[in-house]
Design a protein around this motif. Structure first.
Motif, PDB file in Angstrom:
ATOM      1  N   VAL A  73       0.822  -1.209   0.000  1.00  0.00           N
ATOM      2  CA  VAL A  73       0.000   0.000   0.000  1.00  0.00           C
ATOM      3  C   VAL A  73       0.856   1.260   0.000  1.00  0.00           C
ATOM      4  N   ASN A  74       1.794   1.338   0.926  1.00  0.00           N
ATOM      5  CA  ASN A  74       2.597   2.546   1.083  1.00  0.00           C
ATOM      6  C   ASN A  74       4.002   2.386   0.512  1.00  0.00           C
ATOM      7  N   ALA A  75       4.691   3.505   0.419  1.00  0.00           N
ATOM      8  CA  ALA A  75       6.080   3.517  -0.034  1.00  0.00           C
ATOM      9  C   ALA A  75       6.869   4.463   0.855  1.00  0.00           C
ATOM     10  N   LYS A  76       8.104   4.099   1.139  1.00  0.00           N
ATOM     11  CA  LYS A  76       8.985   4.927   1.946  1.00  0.00           C
ATOM     12  C   LYS A  76      10.020   5.577   1.029  1.00  0.00           C
ATOM     13  N   ILE A  94      11.586  18.024  14.173  1.00  0.00           N
ATOM     14  CA  ILE A  94      11.096  16.659  13.957  1.00  0.00           C
ATOM     15  C   ILE A  94       9.827  16.718  13.121  1.00  0.00           C
ATOM     16  N   ILE A  95       9.809  15.958  12.024  1.00  0.00           N
ATOM     17  CA  ILE A  95       8.632  15.912  11.159  1.00  0.00           C
ATOM     18  C   ILE A  95       8.241  14.451  10.945  1.00  0.00           C
ATOM     19  N   ASN A  96       7.005  14.118  11.233  1.00  0.00           N
ATOM     20  CA  ASN A  96       6.520  12.759  11.026  1.00  0.00           C
ATOM     21  C   ASN A  96       6.557  12.409   9.542  1.00  0.00           C
ATOM     22  N   ALA A  97       7.004  11.228   9.216  1.00  0.00           N
ATOM     23  CA  ALA A  97       7.135  10.804   7.815  1.00  0.00           C
ATOM     24  C   ALA A  97       5.821  10.868   7.068  1.00  0.00           C
ATOM     25  N   ASN A  98       4.717  10.612   7.755  1.00  0.00           N
ATOM     26  CA  ASN A  98       3.400  10.647   7.108  1.00  0.00           C
ATOM     27  C   ASN A  98       2.924  12.068   6.829  1.00  0.00           C
ATOM     28  N   ASP A  99       3.595  13.076   7.417  1.00  0.00           N
ATOM     29  CA  ASP A  99       3.217  14.470   7.198  1.00  0.00           C
ATOM     30  C   ASP A  99       3.964  15.097   6.027  1.00  0.00           C
ATOM     31  N   ILE A 100       4.905  14.365   5.453  1.00  0.00           N
ATOM     32  CA  ILE A 100       5.711  14.905   4.363  1.00  0.00           C
ATOM     33  C   ILE A 100       5.164  14.435   3.024  1.00  0.00           C
ATOM     34  N   MET A 101       4.642  15.380   2.247  1.00  0.00           N
ATOM     35  CA  MET A 101       4.167  15.085   0.898  1.00  0.00           C
ATOM     36  C   MET A 101       5.308  15.296  -0.101  1.00  0.00           C
ATOM     37  N   ILE A 102       5.155  14.723  -1.279  1.00  0.00           N
ATOM     38  CA  ILE A 102       6.165  14.853  -2.332  1.00  0.00           C
ATOM     39  C   ILE A 102       5.555  15.574  -3.521  1.00  0.00           C
ATOM     40  N   GLY A 103       6.249  16.590  -4.018  1.00  0.00           N
ATOM     41  CA  GLY A 103       5.807  17.314  -5.206  1.00  0.00           C
ATOM     42  C   GLY A 103       6.885  17.246  -6.288  1.00  0.00           C
ATOM     43  N   LYS A 104       6.426  17.342  -7.533  1.00  0.00           N
ATOM     44  CA  LYS A 104       7.375  17.335  -8.664  1.00  0.00           C
ATOM     45  C   LYS A 104       6.996  18.464  -9.616  1.00  0.00           C
ATOM     46  N   GLU A 135      18.886  14.305   5.926  1.00  0.00           N
ATOM     47  CA  GLU A 135      17.903  13.456   5.253  1.00  0.00           C
ATOM     48  C   GLU A 135      16.550  13.465   5.959  1.00  0.00           C
ATOM     49  N   LEU A 136      15.504  13.238   5.153  1.00  0.00           N
ATOM     50  CA  LEU A 136      14.143  13.059   5.645  1.00  0.00           C
ATOM     51  C   LEU A 136      13.551  11.826   4.994  1.00  0.00           C
ATOM     52  N   ILE A 137      12.554  11.259   5.640  1.00  0.00           N
ATOM     53  CA  ILE A 137      11.818  10.127   5.069  1.00  0.00           C
ATOM     54  C   ILE A 137      10.365  10.520   4.924  1.00  0.00           C
ATOM     55  N   SER A 138       9.819  10.257   3.762  1.00  0.00           N
ATOM     56  CA  SER A 138       8.408  10.518   3.494  1.00  0.00           C
ATOM     57  C   SER A 138       7.705   9.196   3.229  1.00  0.00           C
ATOM     58  N   VAL A 139       6.544   9.033   3.828  1.00  0.00           N
ATOM     59  CA  VAL A 139       5.727   7.844   3.570  1.00  0.00           C
ATOM     60  C   VAL A 139       4.475   8.282   2.833  1.00  0.00           C
ATOM     61  N   ALA A 142       0.727   6.852  -5.392  1.00  0.00           N
ATOM     62  CA  ALA A 142       1.274   8.189  -5.614  1.00  0.00           C
ATOM     63  C   ALA A 142       2.665   8.114  -6.241  1.00  0.00           C
ATOM     64  N   VAL A 143       3.463   7.145  -5.799  1.00  0.00           N
ATOM     65  CA  VAL A 143       4.799   6.952  -6.381  1.00  0.00           C
ATOM     66  C   VAL A 143       4.691   6.633  -7.865  1.00  0.00           C
TER      67      VAL A 143
END
Length: 259
Positions: free
Chosen positions: A142-145, A249-259, A155-159, A164-165
């Motif tokens: 379901v998800n991707a890291k 500190i930022i929760n990984a689930n709170d980080i969206m990815i834009g292109k 570094e940061l991790i986004s889930v 979406a990927v």
């Protein structure tokens, strides 16, 4: 059917940097000669010099410099200013290509379905939008890291979802934008955080207060800033001041990815 478009930069209302001229400048940089560069592009020697003269005339600083004499009989070189223009154009070209690719994904030229084009001009309210490189993409059912490396080296991790990927075509080594709200950023003292994942170190550069809330700007290096908004009583308990070293500190689930 594909969407194509040439990237042209204007100056003083006239075409300044066109793709053909960019090719010519790269050829001059490689060969050190107008005549050799003209053959490599290809274009006539006369057209090449006219293009160079036009660019030099419109530019606030010379782009191409012609040297005469010397051990090798002189030659033609790209100035430091010209090399910077080539680097800047390459960045714009990459963004332009990415825009066209996304536009093609969101539309169907043959059927005339343009309903989703408005998404391209959409602006978002999230205060933090930071450029990053994709280090790795690990997809599950379901998800991707997504592991991201910021310009400062941290570094940061986004889930996000696997879907979406796939829709964004996110791959390793791509440049993306990490997006997260200022209220999703928690600040802590340098010794208070044990976890190393999604923790970014920085220096408080500015604090703005109103009656209830406070906005804290944190410099994380290499001209990148993270903004955190919190109730004013939390700031008072932390005793943060401008110049304080902190961890964001930022929760990984709170980080969206834009292109």
């Amino acid at each position: 059917m594909e969407l194509t478009s040439k990237l042209t930069l204007e100056m003083l209302g006239k075409p300044f940097l066109l793709e053909k001229r960019i090719e010519l400048l790269h050829a001059i940089e490689e060969h050190g000669s107008i005549s050799k560069a003209a053959k490599a592009v290809p274009m006539s020697y006369k057209s090449a010099w006219e293009a160079v003269d036009t660019m030099n005339s419109l530019s606030p600083e010379p782009i191409v410099s012609r040297e005469t004499g010397g051990k090798d009989g002189g030659g033609t070189t790209i100035t430091a200013y010209g090399k910077q223009l080539l680097e800047n154009y390459a960045v714009l070209k990459e963004e332009h290509t990415r825009f066209l690719a996304r536009l093609s994904d969101l539309t169907d030229i043959e059927s005339g379905a343009f309903k989703t084009i408005g998404r391209l001009s959409m602006q978002i309210s999230a205060r933090n939008q930071i450029q990053a490189k994709v280090v790795s993409v690990k997809c599950e059912n379901v998800n991707a890291k997504i592991r991201l490396k910021l310009k400062c080296g941290q570094e940061l991790i986004s889930v996000i979802t696997k879907e979406a990927v796939e829709n964004l075509h996110i791959e390793e080594k791509q440049t993306v934008i990490a997006i997260f709200k200022s209220t999703a950023v928690l600040l802590s003292g340098m010794r208070d955080v044990k976890s190393k994942e999604n923790v970014v170190e920085g220096i408080v550069t500015k604090i703005e207060k109103d009656v209830e809330n406070v906005k804290v700007l944190v410099d994380i290096g290499n001209h990148d800033t993270i903004v955190s908004v919190m109730p004013i009583e939390i700031l008072e308990k932390m005793e943060l001041n401008e110049g304080s070293s902190v961890k964001a500190i930022i929760n990984a689930n709170d980080i969206m990815i834009g292109k």
